[in-house]
Design an enzyme around this catalytic site. Structure first.
Site, PDB file in Angstrom:
ATOM      1  N   ARG A   1       5.624   2.740   6.322  1.00  0.00           N
ATOM      2  CA  ARG A   1       6.003   1.521   7.053  1.00  0.00           C
ATOM      3  C   ARG A   1       7.247   1.724   7.919  1.00  0.00           C
ATOM      4  O   ARG A   1       8.210   2.357   7.513  1.00  0.00           O
ATOM      5  CB  ARG A   1       6.286   0.412   6.023  1.00  0.00           C
TER       6      ARG A   1
ATOM      7  N   ARG B   1      13.096   1.268   6.109  1.00  0.00           N
ATOM      8  CA  ARG B   1      13.935   0.744   5.021  1.00  0.00           C
ATOM      9  C   ARG B   1      14.309   1.848   4.040  1.00  0.00           C
ATOM     10  O   ARG B   1      13.486   2.709   3.724  1.00  0.00           O
ATOM     11  CB  ARG B   1      13.177  -0.352   4.277  1.00  0.00           C
TER      12      ARG B   1
HETATM   13  P1  ADP Z   1       8.218  -5.890  -0.051  1.00  0.00           P
HETATM   14  O1  ADP Z   1       7.937  -6.483   1.318  1.00  0.00           O
HETATM   15  O2  ADP Z   1       7.964  -4.435  -0.067  1.00  0.00           O
HETATM   16  O3  ADP Z   1       7.521  -6.632  -1.135  1.00  0.00           O
HETATM   17  P2  ADP Z   1      10.795  -7.208   0.099  1.00  0.00           P
HETATM   18  O4  ADP Z   1      11.375  -6.997   1.436  1.00  0.00           O
HETATM   19  O5  ADP Z   1      10.129  -8.522  -0.153  1.00  0.00           O
HETATM   20  O6  ADP Z   1       9.795  -6.009  -0.243  1.00  0.00           O
HETATM   21  O7  ADP Z   1      11.902  -7.019  -1.021  1.00  0.00           O
HETATM   22  C1  ADP Z   1      12.741  -5.876  -1.017  1.00  0.00           C
HETATM   23  C2  ADP Z   1      13.665  -5.945  -2.220  1.00  0.00           C
HETATM   24  O8  ADP Z   1      14.490  -7.116  -2.119  1.00  0.00           O
HETATM   25  C3  ADP Z   1      12.971  -6.072  -3.573  1.00  0.00           C
HETATM   26  O9  ADP Z   1      12.585  -4.807  -4.106  1.00  0.00           O
HETATM   27  C4  ADP Z   1      14.069  -6.752  -4.402  1.00  0.00           C
HETATM   28  O10 ADP Z   1      15.073  -5.840  -4.781  1.00  0.00           O
HETATM   29  C5  ADP Z   1      14.678  -7.718  -3.397  1.00  0.00           C
HETATM   30  N1  ADP Z   1      14.015  -9.038  -3.392  1.00  0.00           N
HETATM   31  C6  ADP Z   1      13.325  -9.602  -2.379  1.00  0.00           C
HETATM   32  N2  ADP Z   1      12.865 -10.814  -2.713  1.00  0.00           N
HETATM   33  C7  ADP Z   1      13.282 -11.032  -3.998  1.00  0.00           C
HETATM   34  C8  ADP Z   1      13.120 -12.099  -4.923  1.00  0.00           C
HETATM   35  N3  ADP Z   1      12.423 -13.198  -4.598  1.00  0.00           N
HETATM   36  N4  ADP Z   1      13.683 -11.960  -6.149  1.00  0.00           N
HETATM   37  C9  ADP Z   1      14.369 -10.854  -6.486  1.00  0.00           C
HETATM   38  N5  ADP Z   1      14.556  -9.815  -5.673  1.00  0.00           N
HETATM   39  C10 ADP Z   1      14.022  -9.890  -4.434  1.00  0.00           C
HETATM   40  P1  ADP Z   2       4.575  -6.364   2.333  1.00  0.00           P
HETATM   41  O1  ADP Z   2       5.386  -7.340   3.171  1.00  0.00           O
HETATM   42  O2  ADP Z   2       3.602  -7.061   1.426  1.00  0.00           O
HETATM   43  O3  ADP Z   2       5.436  -5.398   1.574  1.00  0.00           O
HETATM   44  P2  ADP Z   2       3.776  -5.233   4.908  1.00  0.00           P
HETATM   45  O4  ADP Z   2       3.159  -6.376   5.640  1.00  0.00           O
HETATM   46  O5  ADP Z   2       5.133  -4.803   5.331  1.00  0.00           O
HETATM   47  O6  ADP Z   2       3.694  -5.484   3.319  1.00  0.00           O
HETATM   48  O7  ADP Z   2       2.764  -3.999   5.033  1.00  0.00           O
HETATM   49  C1  ADP Z   2       3.117  -2.722   4.483  1.00  0.00           C
HETATM   50  C2  ADP Z   2       2.691  -1.628   5.464  1.00  0.00           C
HETATM   51  O8  ADP Z   2       1.257  -1.525   5.467  1.00  0.00           O
HETATM   52  C3  ADP Z   2       3.082  -1.882   6.910  1.00  0.00           C
HETATM   53  O9  ADP Z   2       3.404  -0.633   7.503  1.00  0.00           O
HETATM   54  C4  ADP Z   2       1.834  -2.495   7.546  1.00  0.00           C
HETATM   55  O10 ADP Z   2       1.728  -2.145   8.930  1.00  0.00           O
HETATM   56  C5  ADP Z   2       0.705  -1.859   6.745  1.00  0.00           C
HETATM   57  N1  ADP Z   2      -0.394  -2.786   6.440  1.00  0.00           N
HETATM   58  C6  ADP Z   2      -0.323  -4.130   6.239  1.00  0.00           C
HETATM   59  N2  ADP Z   2      -1.543  -4.634   5.961  1.00  0.00           N
HETATM   60  C7  ADP Z   2      -2.405  -3.574   5.965  1.00  0.00           C
HETATM   61  C8  ADP Z   2      -3.819  -3.462   5.751  1.00  0.00           C
HETATM   62  N3  ADP Z   2      -4.583  -4.541   5.467  1.00  0.00           N
HETATM   63  N4  ADP Z   2      -4.352  -2.225   5.847  1.00  0.00           N
HETATM   64  C9  ADP Z   2      -3.579  -1.144   6.136  1.00  0.00           C
HETATM   65  N5  ADP Z   2      -2.243  -1.202   6.343  1.00  0.00           N
HETATM   66  C10 ADP Z   2      -1.662  -2.404   6.273  1.00  0.00           C
END
Ligand code: ADP
Ligand code: ADP
Ligand code: ZN
Length: 226
Positions: free
Chosen positions: A134, A168
């Protein structure tokens, strides 16, 4: 029934890599809702060096969950902003039972409630590759993937023409594994919680981005029509 004049509250539930951020941005455009990502809010707090950010930094780098108090504080501030009036898409919140209860309390103060929870159902294995590949546009935040979503012109953002991208610190295979573990232990139980309240919808989020988007859009249309 959802009164037309109360904001829609939509929750996207799913492990890291499920596509919450990708789909939230598409739903934002289609329905005029505002995406609230607690991950983004926390990363801004870390970058700004606020007290909350200082406490959250190491926890996020380890792939664990930040304390409910800190998360609720950053979310609460953001929900006061006037642009959230039509409705919000909560991306990455709630992630614990305590956060879900706090959200109910917060909404009830303004006669609101959770209208719909979409559980983005995926297999764990492929999520590591989704997270590890990503990256986002440094200018507009549009999300991309090394394999699954490349810009039409290499190195140029489709949305804004920006040429700078970022990754990230926690998007590596090791931390992604810890985040998946945290999801199963602390967040997945919310699926049953919301199912019991009759607001849960399950979507197959293993499909390609466009297919998932159609399913999500149909689900939100049903909610907004009621
Ligand atoms: P992803 O999109 O991969 O699910 P996020 O950007 O939502 O990741 O979250 C990144 C990090 O921020 C998490 O691994 C956690 O450490 C923290 N975080 C985000 N949302 C929450 C939440 N609602 N409660 C606790 N920690 C959170
Ligand atoms: P989340 O917010 O749940 O952590 P993201 O929307 O950031 O997930 O998606 C994680 C990564 O996977 C990004 O690089 C995105 O472009 C890709 N991605 C999202 N949805 C799909 C899908 N349906 N199939 C393949 N890749 C995806
Ligand atoms: Zn851009």
């Amino acid at each position: 029934m959802t009164a037309k004049n109360t904001p829609t509250v939509l929750i996207l539930l799913g492990p890291p890599g499920a596509g919450k951020g990708t789909q939230a941005r598409l739903l934002e455009e289609e329905f005029g809702l505002v995406q609230l990502s607690t991950g983004d809010l926390l990363r801004s707090a870390v970058a700004a060096g606020t007290e909350a950010g200082k406490q959250a930094k190491a926890v996020m780098e380890a792939g664990a969950l930040v304390s409910d108090d800190i998360v609720l504080a950053v979310l609460h501030d953001r929900m006061e902003d006037p642009d959230t009036a039509k409705g919000v898409i909560l991306d990455g919140f709630p992630r614990t039972a305590g956060q879900a209860e706090a959200l109910d309390q917060l909404l009830s103060r303004s006669n609101q409630r959770v209208n719909s929870v979409i559980s983005m159902e995926v297999e764990d294995g492929p999520m590591i590759a989704r997270v590890a590949g990503r990256y986002t546009c440094a200018t507009c935040g549009e999300g991309y993937h090394d394999q699954f979503k490349q810009p039409a012109k290499a190195g140029v953002c489709d949305k804004c023409g920006g040429t700078e991208f970022k990754r990230r610190a926690d998007d590596n295979a090791k931390t992604a594994g810890a985040r998946l573990t945290a999801y199963h232990a602390q967040t997945a139980p919310l699926i049953a919680y919301y199912e019991g309240r009759g607001v849960l919808e399950r979507i197959d989020a293993m499909a390609d981005i466009a297919t998932v988007s159609r399913a999500m859009s149909d689900a939100v249309k049903r909610v907004m029509a009621t």
